[in-house]
Design a protein around this motif. Structure first.
Motif, PDB file in Angstrom:
ATOM      1  N   CYS A   1       0.860  -1.191   0.000  1.00 44.37           N
ATOM      2  CA  CYS A   1       0.000   0.000   0.000  1.00 44.37           C
ATOM      3  C   CYS A   1       0.897   1.242   0.000  1.00 44.37           C
ATOM      4  O   CYS A   1       1.768   1.369   0.861  1.00 44.37           O
TER       5      CYS A   1
ATOM      6  N   CYS B   1       0.373   3.266   3.516  1.00 41.87           N
ATOM      7  CA  CYS B   1       0.818   2.798   4.835  1.00 41.87           C
ATOM      8  C   CYS B   1       1.824   1.652   4.794  1.00 41.87           C
ATOM      9  O   CYS B   1       2.388   1.305   5.827  1.00 41.87           O
TER      10      CYS B   1
ATOM     11  N   CYS C   1      -4.333  -0.477   0.644  1.00 38.58           N
ATOM     12  CA  CYS C   1      -4.925  -1.559   1.430  1.00 38.58           C
ATOM     13  C   CYS C   1      -6.377  -1.199   1.778  1.00 38.58           C
ATOM     14  O   CYS C   1      -6.799  -0.052   1.632  1.00 38.58           O
TER      15      CYS C   1
ATOM     16  N   CYS D   1      -6.754   1.660   4.344  1.00 38.52           N
ATOM     17  CA  CYS D   1      -6.528   3.011   3.802  1.00 38.52           C
ATOM     18  C   CYS D   1      -7.651   3.412   2.863  1.00 38.52           C
ATOM     19  O   CYS D   1      -8.039   4.582   2.822  1.00 38.52           O
TER      20      CYS D   1
HETATM   21 ZN   LIG Z   1      -2.716   1.160   3.617  1.00 37.52          ZN
END
Ligand SMILES: [Zn+2]
Length: 239
Positions: free
Chosen positions: A4, A7, A64, A67
């Motif tokens: 991701c 993050c 992800c 997120c």
């Molecule tokens: Zn993420």
């Protein structure tokens, strides 16, 4: 599976290129196999799509689920409020939107959320285009709910001669300097009669950013920009 970009967790989620709520509002009716929407990407023929959840309408998985979900839901939500207002109100070029008429809650927070929504769209578009660009400042802004100093947006009339149900995310236009460095990247997000221009630049000297804005803690009104802009830099590469 890649990581991701926001993050670093596993990227198991693909954001819609054009928000599902925007698509739904633009087509105003049920989308299914019998009444599909038509989808086209550069060089590929128009084809019917029978669901607004179709993978073809999304970016490759580069973020992800967390997120794309809880972290950025407030951003999506604020954009949806503004987008709904833009769809319901014809505002001519040069006229202002008084944000007090748009958002019920804290205007600054909503402006920041809209900015962060386009940070997400821009970052996903960069990865989709496989453009080499450091996204850490965008990711950091999204994670910490703070403004990204390098991303500017402008709201404008689409003026593209298309119908009010036409939605599109443009290709990224990358403008490079003679020495090879990147001057800025431009992308636009069209929903029916209005579009949002997104400019990313770490060096804005000489750029025409008329009517562009980013959160500064004091935005009460936003001007509807025009489709024209006059940058000093000419396109050298387009991806
Ligand atoms: Zn993420």
């Amino acid at each position: 599976m890649s990581d991701c970009w926001i993050c670093g967790a596993q990227a198991d989620s693909g954001e819609h290129k054009i928000k599902k709520t925007d698509l739904q509002r633009a087509v105003s009716g049920t989308v299914n196999q019998k009444s599909p929407i038509y989808h086209r990407v550069s060089g590929i023929k128009k084809r019917p799509i029978g669901s607004l959840k179709a993978e073809a309408l999304k970016f490759e998985k580069s973020i992800c689920a967390t997120c794309n979900g809880s972290l950025t839901q407030p951003h999506d939500y604020s954009w949806n409020i503004l987008s709904s207002y833009l769809a319901d109100n014809v505002i001519e070029v040069g006229k202002e939107i008084d944000l007090i008429n748009v958002f019920e809650g804290d205007i600054e927070e909503n402006v920041l959320n809209v900015h962060l929504f386009f940070c997400k769209i821009f970052g996903c578009a960069v990865l989709d285009a496989k453009l080499e660009l450091d996204l850490s400042n965008l990711a950091n802004s999204i994670r910490t709910q703070s403004s990204c100093s390098d991303l500017y947006i402008k709201i404008r009339r689409s003026n593209n001669g298309k119908s009010s149900s036409y939605c599109a995310l443009s290709d990224l236009q990358v403008f490079t300097l003679e020495g090879g460095g990147m001057k800025y990247v431009h992308l636009f997000y069209t929903v029916g009669n209005y579009s949002v221009d997104i400019v990313y630049s770490t060096d804005i000297a000489g750029l025409d950013l008329t009517d562009y804005f980013k959160p500064n803690g004091a935005i009460a009104k936003v001007v509807i920009g025009s489709v024209e802009y006059n940058q000093e830099y000419s396109a050298q590469t387009t991806s």
